[in-house]
Design a protein around this motif. Sequence first.
Motif, PDB file in Angstrom:
ATOM      1  N   TYR A   1       4.524   3.328  12.848  1.00 21.51           N
ATOM      2  CA  TYR A   1       4.853   2.115  13.593  1.00 21.51           C
ATOM      3  C   TYR A   1       3.976   0.933  13.164  1.00 21.51           C
ATOM      4  CZ  TYR A   1       7.816   5.084  16.426  1.00 21.51           C
ATOM      5  OH  TYR A   1       8.810   5.940  16.828  1.00 21.51           O
ATOM      6  N   ASP A   2       2.696   1.198  12.884  1.00 16.37           N
ATOM      7  CA  ASP A   2       1.838   0.133  12.354  1.00 16.37           C
ATOM      8  C   ASP A   2       2.377  -0.379  11.023  1.00 16.37           C
ATOM      9  OD1 ASP A   2       0.146   0.339  14.490  1.00 16.37           O
ATOM     10  OD2 ASP A   2      -1.337   1.593  13.453  1.00 16.37           O
ATOM     11  N   THR A   3       2.806   0.551  10.198  1.00 13.19           N
ATOM     12  CA  THR A   3       3.322   0.182   8.878  1.00 13.19           C
ATOM     13  C   THR A   3       4.611  -0.623   9.000  1.00 13.19           C
ATOM     14  OG1 THR A   3       2.336   2.171   7.911  1.00 13.19           O
ATOM     15  CG2 THR A   3       4.074   1.078   6.647  1.00 13.19           C
ATOM     16  N   LEU A   4       5.507  -0.176   9.882  1.00  9.21           N
ATOM     17  CA  LEU A   4       6.755  -0.907  10.093  1.00  9.21           C
ATOM     18  C   LEU A   4       6.497  -2.305  10.623  1.00  9.21           C
ATOM     19  CD1 LEU A   4       8.897   1.986  11.576  1.00  9.21           C
ATOM     20  CD2 LEU A   4       9.468   0.673   9.503  1.00  9.21           C
ATOM     21  N   LYS A   5       5.478  -2.455  11.498  1.00 10.68           N
ATOM     22  CA  LYS A   5       5.137  -3.776  12.051  1.00 10.68           C
ATOM     23  C   LYS A   5       4.654  -4.712  10.932  1.00 10.68           C
ATOM     24  CE  LYS A   5       4.222  -6.713  15.412  1.00 10.68           C
ATOM     25  NZ  LYS A   5       3.706  -7.847  14.646  1.00 10.68           N
ATOM     26  N   VAL A   6       3.815  -4.177  10.027  1.00 11.59           N
ATOM     27  CA  VAL A   6       3.336  -4.985   8.903  1.00 11.59           C
ATOM     28  C   VAL A   6       4.503  -5.414   8.023  1.00 11.59           C
ATOM     29  CG1 VAL A   6       1.971  -4.951   6.777  1.00 11.59           C
ATOM     30  CG2 VAL A   6       1.026  -3.984   8.883  1.00 11.59           C
ATOM     31  N   LEU A   7       5.398  -4.500   7.716  1.00 11.51           N
ATOM     32  CA  LEU A   7       6.538  -4.819   6.866  1.00 11.51           C
ATOM     33  C   LEU A   7       7.482  -5.807   7.544  1.00 11.51           C
ATOM     34  CD1 LEU A   7       7.378  -1.296   5.377  1.00 11.51           C
ATOM     35  CD2 LEU A   7       6.251  -3.208   4.219  1.00 11.51           C
TER      36      LEU A   7
ATOM     37  N   LYS B   1       6.072  -9.203   7.221  1.00 15.39           N
ATOM     38  CA  LYS B   1       6.217  -9.694   5.838  1.00 15.39           C
ATOM     39  C   LYS B   1       7.687  -9.929   5.475  1.00 15.39           C
ATOM     40  CE  LYS B   1       2.121  -7.381   3.915  1.00 15.39           C
ATOM     41  NZ  LYS B   1       1.648  -6.362   2.922  1.00 15.39           N
ATOM     42  N   ASN B   2       8.592  -9.741   6.445  1.00 10.04           N
ATOM     43  CA  ASN B   2      10.030  -9.913   6.203  1.00 10.04           C
ATOM     44  C   ASN B   2      10.558  -8.954   5.143  1.00 10.04           C
ATOM     45  OD1 ASN B   2      10.368 -12.050   8.105  1.00 10.04           O
ATOM     46  ND2 ASN B   2       9.425 -13.445   6.611  1.00 10.04           N
ATOM     47  N   ILE B   3      10.020  -7.734   5.172  1.00  6.24           N
ATOM     48  CA  ILE B   3      10.478  -6.702   4.250  1.00  6.24           C
ATOM     49  C   ILE B   3      11.407  -5.724   4.961  1.00  6.24           C
ATOM     50  CG2 ILE B   3       9.688  -4.747   2.820  1.00  6.24           C
ATOM     51  CD1 ILE B   3       7.203  -6.430   2.182  1.00  6.24           C
ATOM     52  N   VAL B   4      11.227  -5.559   6.262  1.00  8.63           N
ATOM     53  CA  VAL B   4      12.168  -4.803   7.079  1.00  8.63           C
ATOM     54  C   VAL B   4      12.513  -5.633   8.308  1.00  8.63           C
ATOM     55  CG1 VAL B   4      11.208  -2.600   6.316  1.00  8.63           C
ATOM     56  CG2 VAL B   4      10.466  -3.579   8.486  1.00  8.63           C
ATOM     57  N   ALA B   5      13.616  -5.288   8.947  1.00  7.81           N
ATOM     58  CA  ALA B   5      14.028  -5.959  10.187  1.00  7.81           C
ATOM     59  C   ALA B   5      14.294  -4.889  11.242  1.00  7.81           C
ATOM     60  CB  ALA B   5      15.276  -6.796   9.953  1.00  7.81           C
TER      61      ALA B   5
ATOM     62  N   ASN C   1       0.851  -1.175   0.000  1.00  7.65           N
ATOM     63  CA  ASN C   1       0.000   0.000   0.000  1.00  7.65           C
ATOM     64  C   ASN C   1       0.896   1.237   0.000  1.00  7.65           C
ATOM     65  OD1 ASN C   1       0.725   0.707   2.670  1.00  7.65           O
ATOM     66  ND2 ASN C   1      -0.959  -0.475   3.545  1.00  7.65           N
ATOM     67  N   THR C   2       0.291   2.424  -0.029  1.00  7.91           N
ATOM     68  CA  THR C   2       1.081   3.647  -0.193  1.00  7.91           C
ATOM     69  C   THR C   2       2.069   3.855   0.956  1.00  7.91           C
ATOM     70  OG1 THR C   2      -0.720   4.690  -1.429  1.00  7.91           O
ATOM     71  CG2 THR C   2       0.962   6.153  -0.495  1.00  7.91           C
ATOM     72  N   TYR C   3       1.598   3.684   2.203  1.00  4.43           N
ATOM     73  CA  TYR C   3       2.480   3.872   3.351  1.00  4.43           C
ATOM     74  C   TYR C   3       3.624   2.855   3.355  1.00  4.43           C
ATOM     75  CZ  TYR C   3      -0.720   7.216   5.572  1.00  4.43           C
ATOM     76  OH  TYR C   3      -1.479   8.311   5.871  1.00  4.43           O
ATOM     77  N   GLU C   4       3.300   1.590   3.043  1.00  6.32           N
ATOM     78  CA  GLU C   4       4.338   0.553   3.022  1.00  6.32           C
ATOM     79  C   GLU C   4       5.407   0.867   1.978  1.00  6.32           C
ATOM     80  OE1 GLU C   4       1.226  -3.004   4.328  1.00  6.32           O
ATOM     81  OE2 GLU C   4       2.023  -2.910   2.281  1.00  6.32           O
ATOM     82  N   ALA C   5       4.962   1.301   0.795  1.00  5.94           N
ATOM     83  CA  ALA C   5       5.910   1.620  -0.276  1.00  5.94           C
ATOM     84  C   ALA C   5       6.797   2.803   0.123  1.00  5.94           C
ATOM     85  CB  ALA C   5       5.152   1.926  -1.571  1.00  5.94           C
ATOM     86  N   LYS C   6       6.190   3.849   0.710  1.00  4.98           N
ATOM     87  CA  LYS C   6       6.966   5.024   1.120  1.00  4.98           C
ATOM     88  C   LYS C   6       7.980   4.676   2.206  1.00  4.98           C
ATOM     89  CE  LYS C   6       3.762   8.757  -0.079  1.00  4.98           C
ATOM     90  NZ  LYS C   6       2.967   9.890   0.446  1.00  4.98           N
ATOM     91  N   VAL C   7       7.557   3.873   3.173  1.00  2.00           N
ATOM     92  CA  VAL C   7       8.453   3.494   4.259  1.00  2.00           C
ATOM     93  C   VAL C   7       9.627   2.679   3.734  1.00  2.00           C
ATOM     94  CG1 VAL C   7       8.647   1.995   6.297  1.00  2.00           C
ATOM     95  CG2 VAL C   7       6.785   3.652   6.127  1.00  2.00           C
ATOM     96  N   TYR C   8       9.355   1.700   2.864  1.00  2.00           N
ATOM     97  CA  TYR C   8      10.432   0.848   2.362  1.00  2.00           C
ATOM     98  C   TYR C   8      11.435   1.653   1.535  1.00  2.00           C
ATOM     99  CZ  TYR C   8      12.963  -2.924   0.115  1.00  2.00           C
ATOM    100  OH  TYR C   8      13.966  -3.750  -0.323  1.00  2.00           O
TER     101      TYR C   8
ATOM    102  N   LEU D   1      11.316  10.928   6.915  1.00  2.00           N
ATOM    103  CA  LEU D   1      11.842  10.619   5.577  1.00  2.00           C
ATOM    104  C   LEU D   1      10.725  10.282   4.592  1.00  2.00           C
ATOM    105  CD1 LEU D   1      14.916   8.418   6.553  1.00  2.00           C
ATOM    106  CD2 LEU D   1      15.033  10.582   5.285  1.00  2.00           C
ATOM    107  N   ALA D   2       9.744   9.527   5.089  1.00  3.03           N
ATOM    108  CA  ALA D   2       8.663   9.072   4.210  1.00  3.03           C
ATOM    109  C   ALA D   2       7.532  10.080   4.096  1.00  3.03           C
ATOM    110  CB  ALA D   2       8.100   7.743   4.735  1.00  3.03           C
ATOM    111  N   ASN D   3       7.570  11.110   4.947  1.00 12.76           N
ATOM    112  CA  ASN D   3       6.542  12.142   4.960  1.00 12.76           C
ATOM    113  C   ASN D   3       5.149  11.539   5.196  1.00 12.76           C
ATOM    114  OD1 ASN D   3       5.525  14.754   4.825  1.00 12.76           O
ATOM    115  ND2 ASN D   3       5.208  14.654   2.600  1.00 12.76           N
ATOM    116  N   ILE D   4       5.078  10.685   6.242  1.00 15.21           N
ATOM    117  CA  ILE D   4       3.792  10.121   6.635  1.00 15.21           C
ATOM    118  C   ILE D   4       3.595  10.385   8.125  1.00 15.21           C
ATOM    119  CG2 ILE D   4       3.955   8.311   4.871  1.00 15.21           C
ATOM    120  CD1 ILE D   4       4.559   6.321   7.081  1.00 15.21           C
TER     121      ILE D   4
END
Length: 274
Positions: A47-53, A56-60, A14-21, A38-41
């Motif tokens: 923090y919810d977005t980082l938890k989802v990522l 999904k093993n997209i961030v650590a 989603n938009t937030y996930e893409a911006k954060v990554y 950095l992501a301007n969100i």
Amino acid sequence: MADLIEKLKDIGFNTYEAKVYVSLLKKYPATGYEVAKLANIPQSRVYDTLKVLEDKNIVASSNTKPVSYIPVKPKQILNGYKKKMDSTINYLEKHLPEVKDDYNEPILTVSGKQNIQNKIAEIIKNAQREIYIEIWSQEYKLFEKDLQDAYNRNVEIRIVGYDNFQSKFGLVFEHAFAKDIEMSLGGRMIIVAADDSEGIIGKVSSYRNTSADTNIIWTQNKSIVFIIKEFIVHDMYLIDVEENLVEQMKYIYGRGLKRLKDKVLGTNATYMIH
């Protein structure tokens, strides 16, 4: 960066996930506060977005305080998405046709000369074994190169040609009375059957009837393609018989097969065929 965001959304972010990554790829490790800036969100969403990522093993995340985050390498993530997508497509290719056993391909109308030209060129380029085509010399010039290419890749080409038709390849049956047929129909027919799996049939309006519609029907319905091919084949039969039995045909049916046409179409017919 905006393009990257959109492309990531195409594969399921989603938009937030893409911006954060993407923001983490630019600067890591980073705290949640830093990522939000950095992501301007909104910080309330980061923090919810980082938890989802992370799930999904997209961030650590680190075990430090404050917690910081790093992105998983793009190659690793994209390989995973590619495998998942390939697996999904393979499954759908196998099982979607099973949903409805009696599915028939639709018959669609293609309108406009350029759209018709594009569709016919596509059919010719997709052909693997054979092309049966019935066409006037004016339109043939538009597809001559595509047909030549098909012939060169060992596709059999069989043509019913109208109006002083010339071709350097393929098997050609030249149809007589082209001008009379064009006038009575108000246009020139284009008929194509390829590989028993795809076909078109329709009419291109001529300069004599500029108000007439220019459209064809296109289908991959094999039953309809069979009928289209049969139409062309029967024209070929009749043309070949006429050429080899000229005097006999004229004696039995009259000049221009008039008695045969009167018998089949009736004496008051307003159009001609064959």
